[in-house]
Scaffold this motif. Structure first.
Motif, PDB file in Angstrom:
ATOM      1  N   ARG A  17     -11.001   2.375   9.078  1.00  0.00           N
ATOM      2  CA  ARG A  17      -9.959   1.600   8.431  1.00  0.00           C
ATOM      3  C   ARG A  17      -9.475   2.292   7.162  1.00  0.00           C
ATOM      4  N   SER A  18     -10.428   2.843   6.387  1.00  0.00           N
ATOM      5  CA  SER A  18     -10.000   3.393   5.102  1.00  0.00           C
ATOM      6  C   SER A  18      -9.199   4.685   5.301  1.00  0.00           C
ATOM      7  N   GLU A  27      -5.749   3.476   6.208  1.00  0.00           N
ATOM      8  CA  GLU A  27      -5.061   2.857   5.068  1.00  0.00           C
ATOM      9  C   GLU A  27      -4.619   3.901   4.054  1.00  0.00           C
ATOM     10  N   TYR A  87      -1.575   5.489   5.325  1.00  0.00           N
ATOM     11  CA  TYR A  87      -0.419   4.596   5.197  1.00  0.00           C
ATOM     12  C   TYR A  87       0.106   4.587   3.755  1.00  0.00           C
ATOM     13  N   THR A  88      -0.825   4.542   2.809  1.00  0.00           N
ATOM     14  CA  THR A  88      -0.422   4.527   1.406  1.00  0.00           C
ATOM     15  C   THR A  88       0.396   5.770   1.058  1.00  0.00           C
ATOM     16  N   HIS A 142      -7.674   0.239  14.296  1.00  0.00           N
ATOM     17  CA  HIS A 142      -7.061   0.722  13.061  1.00  0.00           C
ATOM     18  C   HIS A 142      -5.768   1.466  13.345  1.00  0.00           C
ATOM     19  N   TRP A 150      -9.676  -6.883   9.234  1.00  0.00           N
ATOM     20  CA  TRP A 150      -8.662  -6.097   9.927  1.00  0.00           C
ATOM     21  C   TRP A 150      -8.343  -6.646  11.296  1.00  0.00           C
TER      22      TRP A 150
END
Ligand SMILES: *[C@@H]1O[C@H](CO)[C@@H](O)[C@H](O)[C@H]1NC(C)=O
Ligand SMILES: *[C@@H]1O[C@H](CO)[C@@H](O)[C@H](O)[C@H]1NC(C)=O
Ligand SMILES: *[C@@H]1O[C@H](CO)[C@@H](O)[C@H](O)[C@H]1NC(C)=O
Ligand SMILES: *[C@@H]1O[C@H](CO)[C@@H](O)[C@H](O)[C@H]1NC(C)=O
Length: 614
Positions: free
Chosen positions: A248-249, A252, A255-256, A280, A522
């Motif tokens: 997930r991280s 993410e 995405y950031t 994810h 999530w």
């Protein structure tokens, strides 16, 4: 044809020439002149034929050169469709050539029927005393090549192939983008993808060098923004750790970094890690319609089943398969089989699974399993739907989960096996009463999933305790989440409130605490509401509607509950707000009743007011 004619002419001409030479002495002057004229005409004919052959060849070449205009930041599938390479927009049909770097590989690729050329760019003499500022086509450790990017572009732009450039060093990026900008003046007319690994991914330590993302993106915006960006994770596939995947991280973080870019983005994903990382990766895809995935592979082949899993849970327009033969062909064949059972991701959306009329959750049927005969009857006679399975412990053996109320006891394991063996579409809704049952149930799900049998939407329901609705003897929300994440996380979370706190309905603080608890999860979340309690819910209605922008709602009504006249504005407001995100766990007659309720103006007005407030 023309060449053949040409040959005939030649031989005729030679024959005629021989004639006069041999018989020159006996020809009259007139005959000689006629002969000369004939020879002259033949020569003229020959010239005409040769010229036309030449012109035809020339115009063939110019047809090849001339591409219809196409923006280099355009969609790859639109392009392949426009040039007639594919007949329908589907990433399955796009084909790739890897490492079309040196001249022989590039020419092999150009002469093949592959649609898109993928090539690696490095700087000539990179990291040596001889480093130049010439972009060459080479995969590290190679720092020399018989092919520069300029030569490569000149050759490839004459073809009809799509372009994917893979940058192995940041030093090559600016040079290459400058070149692309120059080439744009004479027309690129095909999509250009720009790839670089910008983040450490699975099995790669954080200190591993990657391309500096901010420099990479800045150069693109500055020098040549008309591209599709393909930002990847540096990945190491290790067969001794087959389950390691994108977290997930990682997703993410990606995405950031990319969320503010204006370009289309395709994320390269290692095909062997795609299924495990799907929760994810699918989240990432859902963040923007500009996003797609490109599955790629190394030496090890992905399985056809894993590829089918990705295919069956995604939009065909949004996944590319850069996969080698023979797996690719087998996969395509399998993907096209009709009536093949769908390999649904158990944590996926039930609207996507059941595809109810009008995408309206109200049109999904729900039934509660009470015992084996009842289940067998449902599996045979019903068309499919959500099966509510209440789970308790066996009387004699607390470690065996069984179906509540079943006599003789129906073990959950047997129940699941019957459902998984059915060819119809069933969703599995597990209503769990105790923490002990939660772990045991999740273990059974995990086993079914590992045996590649669980292709059904699977919901885990429990009444939980948390914050303002903390009640002793209920499992805490944290424990619920932790247990699911540890044992089998590929589910939809379906939490409910303890009945003890619902005297005044779903009060704002009850809803807000629930939302806060599941904010970070999530998985998909569906809040479980008792329809008969909703009539008490006046103040909390707004909170529920706000919560619906994040979570779906499931309204439950049992035959023995309060009667139907108590349906309230709250229920209708929830329904009016989003029909794809409200579900109705109740006997058919109640669902029909709701379907027939007039669309009351007051309810719509209430919904509008509440929406505008938010
Ligand atoms: C071109 O690349 C291919 C594949 O890497 C390699 O086998 C071949 O020897 C190379 N040819 C030349 C001329 O370098
Ligand atoms: C640099 O080029 C020279 C001349 O071509 C060559 O002799 C030398 O080995 C090269 N140095 C490196 C580090 O490649
Ligand atoms: C990337 O480059 C920028 C600008 O050159 C720099 O400020 C930043 O620290 C670099 N990031 C990393 C992770 O090296
Ligand atoms: C990987 O996952 C499978 C399925 O869950 C499991 O059977 C296997 O033991 C795991 N392998 C490793 C090395 O963790």
């Amino acid at each position: 044809m023309e060449q053949k004619d040409e040959k005939n002419c030649n031989s005729e001409e030679e024959g005629e020439r021989q004639g006069p030479k041999t018989f020159l002495g006996i020809f009259t002057r007139e005959k000689f002149i006629i002969l000369c004229v004939v020879i002259g005409l033949m020569a003229l004919l020959l010239i005409i034929i040769l010229t036309s052959v030449f012109l035809i060849t020339q115009s063939d070449a110019s047809v090849n050169m001339e591409m219809e205009p196409f923006p280099s930041d355009g969609d790859m599938l639109d392009f392949l469709l426009q040039i007639g390479e594919i007949q329908e927009k589907d990433g399955l049909y796009a084909t790739w050539y890897h490492a079309a770097n040196n001249k022989s590989e590039m020419n092999k690729a150009l002469n093949s029927d592959v649609m898109i050329l993928e090539a690696d760019i490095n700087v000539k003499g990179y990291n040596t005393a001889n480093e130049t500022n010439i972009a060459i086509m080479a995969h590290p450790p190679d720092i020399y090549s018989d092919n520069t990017l300029e030569e490569w572009l000149d050759a490839v732009l004459k073809s009809k192939k799509g372009i994917k450039l893979d940058f192995k060093s940041i030093n090559a990026v600016e040079l290459s983008l400058d070149l692309l900008r120059v080439k744009k003046q004479t027309g690129i007319n095909r999509p250009v993808w720009i790839n670089a690994d910008i983040l450490p991914g699975p099995n790669v330590p954080v200190f591993w060098p990657v391309i500096n993302a901010s420099e990479f993106f800045e150069l693109i915006q500055l020098k040549f923004p008309d591209v599709t960006i393909s930002p990847g994770w540096k990945v190491l596939y290790l067969s001794i750790f087959p389950n390691v995947t994108y977290t997930r991280s990682m997703v993410e973080e990606m995405y950031t970094i990319v969320r503010h870019l204006p370009q289309k983005i395709t994320f390269p994903v290692h095909a062997l890690m795609a299924k495990n990382g799907w929760p994810h990766l699918s989240w990432l895809l859902s963040q923007s319609p500009r996003f797609s995935l490109t599955l790629w592979q190394g030496k090890e082949n992905p399985t056809v089943n894993d590829l089918l899993f990705i295919r069956d849970n995604s939009n065909p327009l949004r996944i590319y398969y850069d996969i080698y033969e023979p797996v690719l062909s087998k996969f395509k064949e399998a993907a096209k089989l009709r009536n093949r059972p769908r390999r649904f991701y158990p944590g996926g959306d039930i609207i996507d699974y059941f595809r109810p009329v009008n995408n309206d959750g109200l049109n999904i049927q729900w039934d509660t399993v009470t015992d084996k005969d009842d289940l067998l009857y449902l599996l045979k006679d019903s068309q499919g739907g959500m099966l509510v399975i209440p789970v308790i412990s066996s009387e004699g053996q607390p470690n065996i989960p069984i179906i509540q109320g079943s006599k003789p006891e129906l073990p959950l394991q047997d129940c699941l096996e019957l459902i998984l063996a059915s060819k119809k579409s069933w969703g599995i809704y597990l209503r769990i009463k105790s923490q002990n049952q939660l772990s045991l149930t999740l273990e059974l799900l995990r086993q079914a999933y590992d045996r590649d049998l669980l292709h059904h939407p699977t919901w885990v329901n429990m009444d939980i305790a948390h914050g303002t609705f903390y009640i002793q003897d209920y499992v805490t929300g944290e424990e619920f989440l932790r247990t699911i994440d540890q044992i089998f996380p590929y589910v939809t979370l379906a939490p409910g409130w303890p009945k003890e706190v619902l005297d005044e309905g779903y009060k704002p603080e009850l809803v807000e605490d629930m939302v806060q608890l599941f904010q970070g999860a999530w998985q998909d979340v569906s809040l479980q509401l008792h329809a008969e309690t909703l009539y008490r819910t006046v103040t909390g209605c707004r909170s529920l509607l706000h919560a619906q922008s994040r979570f779906s709602m499931t309204l439950e009504h049992r035959a023995e509950d309060r009667d139907l006249n108590t349906w309230t504005a709250s229920l209708m407001a929830i329904r009016a707000l989003n029909r794809q995100r409200s579900f109705y766990n109740m006997p058919n007659m109640y669902r029909e009743h709701i379907a027939n309720l007039p669309e009351n103006q007051d309810h719509t007005a209430l919904t509008k007011t509440l929406q505008n407030d938010s």
